[in-house]
Enzyme design. Sequence first.
Site, PDB file in Angstrom:
ATOM      1  N   GLY A   1      -7.179  -1.389  -2.848  1.00 26.94           N
ATOM      2  CA  GLY A   1      -6.811  -2.734  -3.274  1.00 26.94           C
ATOM      3  C   GLY A   1      -6.217  -3.477  -2.097  1.00 26.94           C
ATOM      4  O   GLY A   1      -5.965  -2.894  -1.029  1.00 26.94           O
ATOM      5  N   TYR A   2      -5.948  -4.749  -2.305  1.00 25.46           N
ATOM      6  CA  TYR A   2      -5.506  -5.609  -1.211  1.00 25.46           C
ATOM      7  C   TYR A   2      -4.186  -6.284  -1.538  1.00 25.46           C
ATOM      8  O   TYR A   2      -4.036  -6.908  -2.590  1.00 25.46           O
ATOM      9  CB  TYR A   2      -6.589  -6.650  -0.913  1.00 25.46           C
TER      10      TYR A   2
END
Length: 159
Positions: A28-29
């Site tokens: 994820g970011y």
Amino acid sequence: MGREIERKFLLAGDGWRGLAEGIEYRQGYLCADRARTVRVRLAGDRGFLTVKGPTAGAGRDEYEYEIPVAEARMMLDTLCPQPQIEKKRYTIAFRGHLWEIDEFLGSNQGLVLAEIELAAEDEPFARPEWIGREVTGDARYYNAMLCRQPYRDWPDADK
């Protein structure tokens, strides 16, 4: 400072299957824009935090740090927006280079990409017969973009 030079390709067949065992990835970011990305990743039983600069051609600056798995999992669960990247990665040696095949799962199921890291943008390399059209530089295929516009939501004409 690290520099990542990679080229991305679609696959032109299943000839790669059975050449390596896949490792499950989840990522994820924390930040994903044109100037920078900050990624949290679980790769098998290892956690990573990666900071990347803007892409120029096939390269960009990259800094990657191993972090405790529990911390990576906590950041993915609480700080990174959904959907996230789920995939299996297969690493295959071919004529002096390593190819990484990402078989996407979840909201990107059906997409399979190959990447090769190079020492220079113009470094020659041999292409296995299962390598198809190059998509280096096509932002739709960036993992950070696949979180915002998953493959399942693409019009059929774009697939």
